[in-house]
Design a protein around this motif. Structure first.
Motif, mmCIF file in Angstrom:
data_model
loop_
_atom_site.group_PDB
_atom_site.id
_atom_site.type_symbol
_atom_site.label_atom_id
_atom_site.label_comp_id
_atom_site.label_asym_id
_atom_site.label_seq_id
_atom_site.Cartn_x
_atom_site.Cartn_y
_atom_site.Cartn_z
ATOM 1 N N PHE A 134 0.865 -1.207 0.012
ATOM 2 C CA PHE A 134 0.012 0.010 0.056
ATOM 3 C C PHE A 134 0.627 1.314 -0.016
ATOM 4 O O PHE A 134 1.843 1.309 0.871
ATOM 5 C CB PHE A 134 -1.033 -0.040 1.145
ATOM 6 N N THR A 135 0.699 2.014 -0.904
ATOM 7 C CA THR A 135 1.178 3.515 -0.816
ATOM 8 C C THR A 135 0.084 4.455 -0.906
ATOM 9 O O THR A 135 -0.835 4.297 -1.579
ATOM 10 C CB THR A 135 2.310 3.574 -1.966
ATOM 11 N N VAL A 136 0.184 5.596 -0.359
ATOM 12 C CA VAL A 136 -0.827 6.788 -0.371
ATOM 13 C C VAL A 136 -0.904 7.186 -1.693
ATOM 14 O O VAL A 136 -2.171 7.440 -2.046
ATOM 15 C CB VAL A 136 -0.151 8.057 0.828
ATOM 16 N N GLN A 137 0.033 7.312 -2.440
ATOM 17 C CA GLN A 137 -0.038 7.921 -3.942
ATOM 18 C C GLN A 137 -0.791 7.167 -5.045
ATOM 19 O O GLN A 137 -1.631 7.502 -5.603
ATOM 20 C CB GLN A 137 1.472 8.105 -4.421
ATOM 21 N N LYS A 138 -0.613 5.715 -4.547
ATOM 22 C CA LYS A 138 -1.277 4.862 -5.631
ATOM 23 C C LYS A 138 -2.508 4.405 -5.079
ATOM 24 O O LYS A 138 -3.545 4.023 -5.816
ATOM 25 C CB LYS A 138 -0.446 3.600 -5.693
ATOM 26 N N ASN A 139 -2.744 4.237 -3.658
ATOM 27 C CA ASN A 139 -3.853 3.332 -3.127
ATOM 28 C C ASN A 139 -4.832 4.233 -2.343
ATOM 29 O O ASN A 139 -5.958 3.521 -1.969
ATOM 30 C CB ASN A 139 -3.443 2.188 -2.431
ATOM 31 N N TYR A 140 -4.757 5.335 -1.946
ATOM 32 C CA TYR A 140 -5.649 6.069 -0.994
ATOM 33 C C TYR A 140 -6.879 6.261 -1.700
ATOM 34 O O TYR A 140 -7.839 6.024 -1.088
ATOM 35 C CB TYR A 140 -4.936 7.437 -1.023
ATOM 36 N N GLY A 141 -6.990 6.472 -3.047
ATOM 37 C CA GLY A 141 -8.265 6.523 -3.553
ATOM 38 C C GLY A 141 -9.122 5.269 -3.355
ATOM 39 O O GLY A 141 -10.244 5.401 -3.170
ATOM 40 N N ALA A 176 2.403 12.003 4.020
ATOM 41 C CA ALA A 176 3.171 11.666 2.966
ATOM 42 C C ALA A 176 3.654 13.253 2.482
ATOM 43 O O ALA A 176 2.956 13.810 2.022
ATOM 44 C CB ALA A 176 2.468 11.042 1.721
ATOM 45 N N ALA A 177 5.085 13.301 2.869
ATOM 46 C CA ALA A 177 5.657 14.668 2.430
ATOM 47 C C ALA A 177 5.606 14.827 0.964
ATOM 48 O O ALA A 177 5.704 16.147 0.445
ATOM 49 C CB ALA A 177 6.773 14.811 3.167
ATOM 50 N N ASN A 178 5.722 13.859 0.143
ATOM 51 C CA ASN A 178 6.149 14.042 -1.108
ATOM 52 C C ASN A 178 4.836 14.112 -2.119
ATOM 53 O O ASN A 178 4.675 13.840 -3.314
ATOM 54 C CB ASN A 178 6.672 12.598 -1.732
ATOM 55 N N LEU A 179 3.639 14.247 -1.435
ATOM 56 C CA LEU A 179 2.452 14.378 -1.885
ATOM 57 C C LEU A 179 1.917 15.669 -1.539
ATOM 58 O O LEU A 179 1.593 16.100 -0.553
ATOM 59 C CB LEU A 179 1.425 13.276 -1.595
ATOM 60 N N SER A 180 1.588 16.655 -2.848
ATOM 61 C CA SER A 180 1.057 17.922 -2.357
ATOM 62 C C SER A 180 -0.386 17.835 -1.852
ATOM 63 O O SER A 180 -1.130 16.900 -2.031
ATOM 64 C CB SER A 180 1.294 18.789 -3.714
ATOM 65 N N VAL A 181 -0.614 19.030 -1.269
ATOM 66 C CA VAL A 181 -1.978 19.235 -0.721
ATOM 67 C C VAL A 181 -3.070 19.083 -1.910
ATOM 68 O O VAL A 181 -4.047 18.452 -1.911
ATOM 69 C CB VAL A 181 -2.150 20.626 -0.252
ATOM 70 N N ALA A 182 -2.593 19.701 -3.111
ATOM 71 C CA ALA A 182 -3.588 19.702 -4.229
ATOM 72 C C ALA A 182 -3.785 18.314 -4.750
ATOM 73 O O ALA A 182 -4.787 17.833 -5.001
ATOM 74 C CB ALA A 182 -3.238 20.837 -5.324
ATOM 75 N N LYS A 183 -2.745 17.624 -5.002
ATOM 76 C CA LYS A 183 -2.986 16.105 -5.337
ATOM 77 C C LYS A 183 -3.722 15.277 -4.327
ATOM 78 O O LYS A 183 -4.497 14.324 -4.834
ATOM 79 C CB LYS A 183 -1.583 15.621 -5.852
ATOM 80 N N PHE A 184 -3.382 15.330 -3.103
ATOM 81 C CA PHE A 184 -3.957 14.643 -2.256
ATOM 82 C C PHE A 184 -5.590 14.802 -2.200
ATOM 83 O O PHE A 184 -6.258 13.790 -2.196
ATOM 84 C CB PHE A 184 -3.458 14.928 -0.805
ATOM 85 N N LYS A 185 -5.985 16.125 -2.326
ATOM 86 C CA LYS A 185 -7.495 16.654 -2.029
ATOM 87 C C LYS A 185 -8.172 16.012 -3.722
ATOM 88 O O LYS A 185 -9.229 15.308 -3.404
ATOM 89 C CB LYS A 185 -7.614 18.215 -2.057
ATOM 90 N N LYS A 186 -7.175 16.006 -4.762
ATOM 91 C CA LYS A 186 -7.880 15.484 -5.943
ATOM 92 C C LYS A 186 -8.070 14.119 -5.788
ATOM 93 O O LYS A 186 -9.071 13.604 -6.316
ATOM 94 C CB LYS A 186 -6.829 16.212 -6.942
ATOM 95 N N SER A 187 -7.118 13.223 -5.099
ATOM 96 C CA SER A 187 -7.345 11.874 -5.112
ATOM 97 C C SER A 187 -8.452 11.532 -4.587
ATOM 98 O O SER A 187 -9.306 10.705 -4.658
ATOM 99 C CB SER A 187 -6.107 11.354 -4.710
ATOM 100 N N VAL A 188 -8.829 12.431 -3.232
ATOM 101 C CA VAL A 188 -10.201 12.154 -2.347
ATOM 102 C C VAL A 188 -11.249 12.470 -3.264
ATOM 103 O O VAL A 188 -12.149 11.621 -3.425
ATOM 104 C CB VAL A 188 -9.930 12.906 -1.181
#
Length: 396
Positions: free
Chosen positions: A311-318, A340-352
């Motif tokens: 599991f990685t946040v970048q790939k699997n949070y969705g 996850a420091a390497n995931l921007s606020v905008a990208k994380f919000k978008k994935s959700v």
């Protein structure tokens, strides 16, 4: 050689000069003409050979070293006493908070010394060393700390870099802390263990989110806490009036640790549900049993592995969000969180929010949380503000 003296000089590539002049503290290997191996302080020169900054080099998970000073000061005990004093002044609101006795005293580059964090648990401190060079100089920093924080009666240290001859955790100085040590946060009790591997039993960066739960965000709700660790979100929810909590974590130790957190707050753990299992398996189980929840907390580690998958946040949070929506009540709350420091606020919000749109649910962002005030952030190093938390209201 005195620990405050600089004995090596290192030239910075021209393309990296601008960010360093703006106060950016992290050194990458590609920023330097060469990366010498040394455990002494280093003077960094610009491409013309002029003074740029003073710091140190040491391989670590974030880069090759840190810049500590831009004014040609000697990095001696007085330098670190000043850094510690400023850090203590910033934490005065936490010292004055009668309901909280655990918080971060010193936050690495946010307080001017990348590679070291120090946390307070009642009268005890926990030092975390992130690289070998700073650990080599630890007595200098510990001496400075003891001058500024004489009220701390004992300390432990965590070794967060690879070293064959050092334990992950050990006593550093002073008195031994009881096991467990009971601390308070937002008037909720938490049991911590200061010398038990790398973790203490509570992640202090989530204090404000737990505070919202304890204040009543979960009042009257059925709460599901995924990747629950020691159940801190569950306990905060129960203390804030949740009618039921369910905690899910794959680690076997989470069962007894979570029970303990409930017990020390006067809650019978048998009245709460605690599952030791993979979270994705729990989602399937909940759907099979037609279970629904009014509030779901998703706060996974950045990286996790079980027997079946990685599991990685970048790939699997969705996937987590999609599964949560399948067992969320028709009107409910979702707390989406990542460190996850390497995931921007905008990208994380978008994935959700992409998952909300795919599921065709109505949603409203109620709150956004970042690091609390004791986790000081250097404005020139925005990636240091790694925590991203969004609280959504969902209507199906």
């Amino acid at each position: 050689m005195e620990q405050g003296r600089v004995v090596m000089k290192c030239k910075v590539k021209k393309k990296a000069e601008k960010k360093f002049r703006q106060g950016y503290p992290l050194i990458l290997a590609e920023d330097l003409e060469q990366v010498p191996t040394t455990q002494d302080w280093v003077t960094f020169l610009d491409s013309r050979g002029q003074y740029l900054a003073t710091g140190y080099l040491s391989p670590q998970n974030k880069g090759a070293g840190w810049l500590l000073d831009f004014s040609q000061r000697e990095l001696d005990e007085a330098f670190f006493v000043e850094k510690m004093t400023l850090a203590k002044e910033k934490r005065q609101p936490y010292y004055l908070d009668e309901g909280t006795s655990a918080f971060r005293l010193f936050n690495g580059e946010g307080d001017g010394v990348g590679g070291l964090t120090i946390e307070l648990y009642q009268d005890f401190a926990v030092f975390s060393w992130y690289n070998e060079t700073l650990y080599h100089k630890r007595q200098l920093l510990v001496n400075a700390f003891q001058q500024v924080f004489p009220e701390v009666v004992g300390a432990y240290e965590k070794i967060r870099f690879k070293h064959a001859d050092l334990p992950e955790s050990q006593h550093l100085y002073g008195a031994d802390a009881p096991e467990p040590l009971l601390v308070q946060e937002n008037f909720v009790n938490y049991a911590v263990y200061l010398n038990e591997e790398l973790m203490t039993g509570i992640f202090l960066d989530q204090k404000e989110v737990r505070g919202r739960l304890a204040e009543g965000l979960a009042s009257g709700l059925r709460v599901l806490n995924m990747f629950s660790y020691t159940g801190a979100f569950s306990v905060a929810s129960a203390m804030g009036g949740a009618v039921a909590t369910t905690s899910v974590d794959l680690a076997k130790r989470s069962l007894e640790k979570t029970r303990e957190q409930f017990r020390i707050n006067g809650i019978d753990p048998l009245t709460q549900k605690i599952h030791v299992m993979d979270v994705f398996s729990y989602f399937a189980y909940a759907r099979k049993k037609d279970l629904t929840f009014d509030l779901i907390v998703l706060d996974p580690p950045s990286f996790a592995r079980n027997k079946k998958q990685v599991f990685t946040v970048q790939k699997n949070y969705g996937e987590l969000v999609a599964d949560s929506l399948s067992i969320l009540a028709d009107q409910g709350l979702l707390i989406a969180s990542t460190n996850a420091a390497n995931l921007s606020v905008a990208k994380f919000k978008k994935s959700v929010e992409e998952q909300f749109q795919l599921a065709q649910v109505r949603y409203r962002l109620l709150e956004e949380q970042r690091l609390p005030g004791d986790f000081t952030v250097n404005p020139a190093f925005t990636e240091g503000n790694y925590l991203k938390v969004f609280i959504y209201e969902i209507k199906k």
